[in-house]
Design a protein around this motif. Structure first.
Motif, mmCIF file in Angstrom:
data_model
loop_
_atom_site.group_PDB
_atom_site.id
_atom_site.type_symbol
_atom_site.label_atom_id
_atom_site.label_comp_id
_atom_site.label_asym_id
_atom_site.label_seq_id
_atom_site.Cartn_x
_atom_site.Cartn_y
_atom_site.Cartn_z
ATOM 1 N N ASP A 149 0.816 -1.209 0.000
ATOM 2 C CA ASP A 149 0.000 0.000 0.000
ATOM 3 C C ASP A 149 0.852 1.261 0.000
ATOM 4 O O ASP A 149 0.488 2.269 -0.614
ATOM 5 N N SER A 150 1.983 1.234 0.701
ATOM 6 C CA SER A 150 2.834 2.424 0.771
ATOM 7 C C SER A 150 3.334 2.811 -0.616
ATOM 8 O O SER A 150 3.349 3.991 -0.978
ATOM 9 N N GLU A 151 3.748 1.843 -1.413
ATOM 10 C CA GLU A 151 4.230 2.122 -2.758
ATOM 11 C C GLU A 151 3.093 2.547 -3.679
ATOM 12 O O GLU A 151 3.240 3.455 -4.505
ATOM 13 N N ASP A 187 -3.421 10.498 9.022
ATOM 14 C CA ASP A 187 -2.137 9.973 9.460
ATOM 15 C C ASP A 187 -1.855 8.711 8.645
ATOM 16 O O ASP A 187 -2.645 8.295 7.811
ATOM 17 N N TRP A 188 -0.707 8.125 8.900
ATOM 18 C CA TRP A 188 -0.296 6.950 8.139
ATOM 19 C C TRP A 188 0.441 5.999 9.064
ATOM 20 O O TRP A 188 1.433 6.370 9.692
ATOM 21 N N ILE A 189 -0.051 4.793 9.159
ATOM 22 C CA ILE A 189 0.576 3.818 10.048
ATOM 23 C C ILE A 189 1.367 2.788 9.258
ATOM 24 O O ILE A 189 1.901 1.830 9.817
ATOM 25 N N ASN A 202 -8.613 -2.566 -8.575
ATOM 26 C CA ASN A 202 -7.928 -2.780 -7.295
ATOM 27 C C ASN A 202 -8.664 -2.157 -6.118
ATOM 28 O O ASN A 202 -8.050 -1.784 -5.113
ATOM 29 N N LEU A 203 -9.984 -2.052 -6.235
ATOM 30 C CA LEU A 203 -10.758 -1.444 -5.160
ATOM 31 C C LEU A 203 -10.685 -2.242 -3.866
ATOM 32 O O LEU A 203 -10.787 -1.681 -2.777
ATOM 33 N N SER A 219 -5.152 0.195 3.270
ATOM 34 C CA SER A 219 -4.813 1.306 4.155
ATOM 35 C C SER A 219 -5.356 2.648 3.674
ATOM 36 O O SER A 219 -5.247 3.639 4.389
ATOM 37 N N PHE A 220 -5.892 2.695 2.472
ATOM 38 C CA PHE A 220 -6.430 3.947 1.956
ATOM 39 C C PHE A 220 -7.481 3.638 0.908
ATOM 40 O O PHE A 220 -7.563 2.520 0.380
ATOM 41 N N ASP A 221 -8.312 4.624 0.623
ATOM 42 C CA ASP A 221 -9.346 4.507 -0.392
ATOM 43 C C ASP A 221 -8.816 5.130 -1.685
ATOM 44 O O ASP A 221 -8.642 6.354 -1.757
ATOM 45 N N PRO A 222 -8.540 4.345 -2.720
ATOM 46 C CA PRO A 222 -7.930 4.912 -3.933
ATOM 47 C C PRO A 222 -8.825 5.922 -4.643
ATOM 48 O O PRO A 222 -8.323 6.842 -5.289
#
Length: 846
Positions: free
Chosen positions: A415-417, A486-488, A446-447, A452-455
């Motif tokens: 997810d980070s990349e 924030d980002w974990i 890729n929904l 970790s995030f909503d594209p």
């Protein structure tokens, strides 16, 4: 490879053929002697100064113009010299050269102790004439001409910086005069006027494009970064001071962009600061620093984001190490990004404008991080998006590869990349339709894989940000750039520590461009920048409040203004797209979405007016209309691309057939769009809910459809419900569907729509609702004694007679429901009750 390099200059390609044509290349053998031809300097106008070894141990200096692709011979020394720096003034009438005359071993062996080790010369070259000695010392010196504003008429004065290894910088003023036959000579007969610019420096970097000198001086055990700005028609001013916690103990003087001597002693290089200052067009100021690490399997580097007031220190665990490699990170300025690069190990792209969340920094290893042509110990970044490799004598234009970035986005499992690649693609390439189409395709596939995030949220917010912010100064500080607070997420093998640092102190008057933007960035930090960004908390509360009060209060001037805002947005949007829309949106009114639209316009306008009053109301009105219209257009763009990809027709509202696999895929994507919009309280195009419900009816089994309706995934709209009730015949299956829908309609909405369905079930339901409404009104009145009165049609059924008489009395007293329906009255209730009873008894009603 993520970074794409294009050779703008190459010694072998652009210089060697020219030398060969003039017979000067016979002494060159670059495969045996890398010092035979080498780059010496790059001037502000992009011209490249190089030197080569000629025949009979001579040393030549040449100039290459990348605009005309032409070479020019500037000067020749009849000795074999090692040029350490060289610079030519903008008129190409003066040449400054510094070089090493002898090595220490040569001086001892030849008994030359009284001869200085280094010389700095000033040479007249229009034509070649007099030579003046500027410095004759045992410490290394570097020279650099200042350049006036581009396009200015030829000047009779040149200014030259001289940097000494003894840790000072001087400025020489050189006046020239034109003699007969266009001959240009130095006017000063005696000593040239000079001024001391800096003392006691330990590091300096020349910014050739903006004519700025960044330098560092020691402060106890730490250091202070300063900057001197040189002006074309003035002298120079110290303009910046910033205290940094960079240790300077036992460091050698390091110079950046004062010539390129790649044969620098490695021992000296290891003791000097590996530090570079990068600026960005948006007013970003970064200090990138790396020191050689004693730990064999780790490397540490820091990025000081001076325009944000903090620094981040990264420690990277190396996958493999070789003892002979210099573990020194090379830094590359890409304007919006800074790249930290260690060949064979990693490539780290750091977002300069938004470094607060690590997810916007792209960290790559392995094949993705490979840059074949660069050797890290000779990499310099003299200009934005430019890399100079002194070892092989090439200068490259460097950019992020769009195809490599898309490949990373589509194939990465982290997810980070993915998140960093998504933002990089949108912000770096600035709104290209083909790129956005490919990103939308990736999102649609890729929904469910991004945890970790909503594209969809990130695509919409980042796209809006990059479309709107370039148009107006400081708008980037007020609009949201992400949906994440924030980002974990963790980057494997990388640890990061963040430290608050003092803000730099600026001293300037009437400065423009970079310094003004940097000052604005620093002001934003002082006023807690994250709180300046627009957010939707108030919008969500107000929208819910007004939605709930819809039935309880008449339209006020405030609401009329809100809906006028929405009308302006839709009218503004229609001027952008005059073609027939492929997706059936924007074809109906939607009270809830237009309410949200208008509220967003009002609140965003208030937010911008608080912080951008200097822009003016008319400009802010336009910005806000553009923002909300672009938001709706982005949702429509997503719909259009998935519509095309699944080959759907412009109209799919036929409820007699089941939906195709493509329609089901589009329905799923629309559900995720709705979820994303709800999460950030974003308006949707009018007609979205109608289309979504229509696809749901076609694609979902009844129990799933009703479950989606009950949980707010599907919204019942008048357009869709009316069409469903009218178009579907009354088979048992369709009756069940219609009845289930009708039972879930809100009261006011249901009273308007139920009349379309001419069916006993619906008639019973309407009669029941009517009786219920009348009796509820009765409860709020005083107890009334009714005198039964026979209706015009005698019915020998006492309970019904009493009920109808009581209802008629209530009607006569004016107690009516809010939404009166012409054909629904006591008579209608009576007839419906009789019909229903006769049907249950199996009798025929006449």
């Amino acid at each position: 490879m993520l970074l794409h390099l294009v050779a703008e200059f190459d010694l072998q390609r652009d210089v060697v053929p020219w030398l060969a044509a003039r017979g000067w290349a016979t002494a060159l053998d670059t495969s045996e002697n890398s010092s035979a031809l080498y780059i010496v300097n790059v001037e502000r106008n992009g011209k490249i100064i190089y030197a080569w070894k000629g025949n009979q141990r001579s040393t030549h200096i040449g100039l290459y113009d990348p605009q005309t692709k032409q070479n020019e011979h500037l000067y020749m020394f009849e000795r074999d010299l090692r040029i350490t720096s060289c610079s030519v003034n903008s008129e190409r009438t003066l040449l400054a050269v510094s070089f090493r005359q002898y090595t220490e071993e040569e001086r001892v062996s030849q008994l030359l102790q009284s001869v200085s080790k280094y010389l700095a010369l000033l040479i007249e070259i229009h034509p070649v004439n007099n030579v003046r000695v500027l410095k004759a010392v045992d410490s290394c010196v570097q020279v650099q001409f200042l350049y006036p504003v581009e396009g200015r008429n030829t000047s009779t004065e040149s200014r030259l910086l001289l940097v000494s290894e003894d840790k000072y910088i001087e400025q020489f003023e050189i006046r020239v005069v034109a003699e007969e036959e266009h001959k240009v000579v130095i006017q000063n007969s005696g000593q040239l006027p000079r001024a001391r610019v800096v003392d006691d420096l330990i590091w300096a970097q020349w910014d050739m494009m903006e004519q700025r000198l960044f330098y560092m001086v020691p402060r106890e055990s730490k250091s202070t970064l300063k900057c001197v700005q040189f002006y074309p028609d003035e002298n120079f001013n110290s303009i910046l001071e910033s205290h940094l916690d960079i240790s300077v103990n036992d460091t050698q003087l390091k110079l950046v962009n004062f010539g390129y001597d790649y044969c620098e002693d490695e021992d000296v290089a290891s003791k000097s600061l590996n530090l570079q200052v990068f600026t960005s067009k948006a007013g970003g100021l970064c200090v990138c620093c790396s020191l050689a690490s004693d730990t064999p399997d780790e490397i540490t580097y820091s990025i000081y984001f001076l325009h944000k007031g903090y620094n981040k220190t990264f420690t990277v665990s190396l996958e493999r190490t070789e003892s002979h490699q210099l573990k020194e990170v090379a830094f590359i300025n890409l304007d919006y990004y800074v790249a930290a690069y260690l060949p064979g190990q990693f490539l780290h792209l750091l977002n300069i404008q938004h470094p607060d969340l690590l997810c916007y920094s792209l960290f790559l290893t392995g094949e993705d991080a490979r840059i074949d042509v660069l050797q890290n110990y000779s990499i310099q970044s003299p200009l934005i998006s430019t890399v100079l490799d002194c070892h092989i004598g090439s200068m490259y234009a460097v950019s992020i590869s769009e195809s490599a970035l898309l490949h990373l986005l589509q194939n990465s499992k982290r997810d980070s990349e993915r998140l960093a690649a998504l933002h990089c693609a949108l912000l770096y390439f600035q709104h290209t339709e083909d790129l956005e189409m490919q990103i939308i395709w990736w999102i649609s596939e890729n929904l469910s894989t991004c945890h970790s995030f909503d594209p969809i949220q990130e695509f919409i917010i980042a796209s809006l940000y990059c479309r709107m912010c370039p148009e107006t100064h400081n708008l980037d500080k007020l609009l949201p750039y992400t949906s994440l607070l924030d980002w974990i997420g963790i980057i494997p093998g990388v640890t990061c520590a963040t430290d608050i640092i003092p803000l730099p102190v600026l001293e300037f008057q009437n400065s423009k461009d970079f310094w003004k933007k940097l000052s604005s960035n620093l002001e934003s930090v002082k006023y807690a920048e994250p709180h300046l960004h627009y957010h939707n908390n108030v919008l969500r509360r107000e929208w819910r409040k007004l939605s709930e009060e819809r039935e309880e209060r008449p339209t006020t001037a405030y609401l009329r203004n809100i809906f006028e805002n929405a009308r302006k947005v839709l009218s503004h949007l229609n001027t952008w797209d005059s073609e027939e829309r492929l997706v059936p949106l924007f074809q109906e009114e939607d009270y809830q979405q237009q309410l949200l639209m208008g509220l967003m316009v009002a609140q965003l306008k208030d937010h911008l007016m608080r912080h951008m009053q200097y822009v003016g109301k008319k400009k802010i009105d336009q910005i806000v209309l553009d923002y909300v219209a672009n938001l709706l257009n982005l949702v429509h763009q997503i719909m259009k691309e998935v519509w095309r990809r699944h080959h759907l027709h412009s109209c799919i509202f036929c409820f007699n057939e089941r939906g195709s696999a493509g329609e089901f895929a589009v329905f799923h994507i629309m559900s995720r769009i709705l979820e994303a919009a709800n999460g950030m309280c974003l308006p949707l195009p009018p007609g979205f809910h109608t289309l979504h419900l229509g696809l749901g009816v076609r694609c979902l089994p009844l129990h799933t459809l009703l479950h989606y309706i009950d949980n707010g995934v599907l919204h019942l709209t008048e357009t869709c419900v009316r069409k469903l009730l009218k178009d579907l015949d009354d088979t048992e299956k369709n009756e069940k569907l219609k009845f289930s829908i009708v039972m879930r309609l809100p009261e006011a909405f249901g009273q308007k729509v139920r009349q379309v369905w001419n069916h006993p079930i619906n008639a019973n339901l309407m009669a029941q609702k009517y009786v219920k409404l009348l009796l509820e009104k009765l409860e709020n009145r005083q107890c009334i004694r009714f005198v039964p009165e026979r209706l015009s049609v005698p019915v020998e059924f006492l309970p019904l007679n009493y009920l109808t008489s009581m209802l008629a009395e209530i009607e006569n007293q004016g107690v009516q429901p809010h939404e009166k329906q012409d054909h629904v009255n006591v008579r209608f209730v009576e007839e419906t009750a009789l019909k229903h009873t006769m049907t249950l008894l199996g009798l025929k009603y006449s």
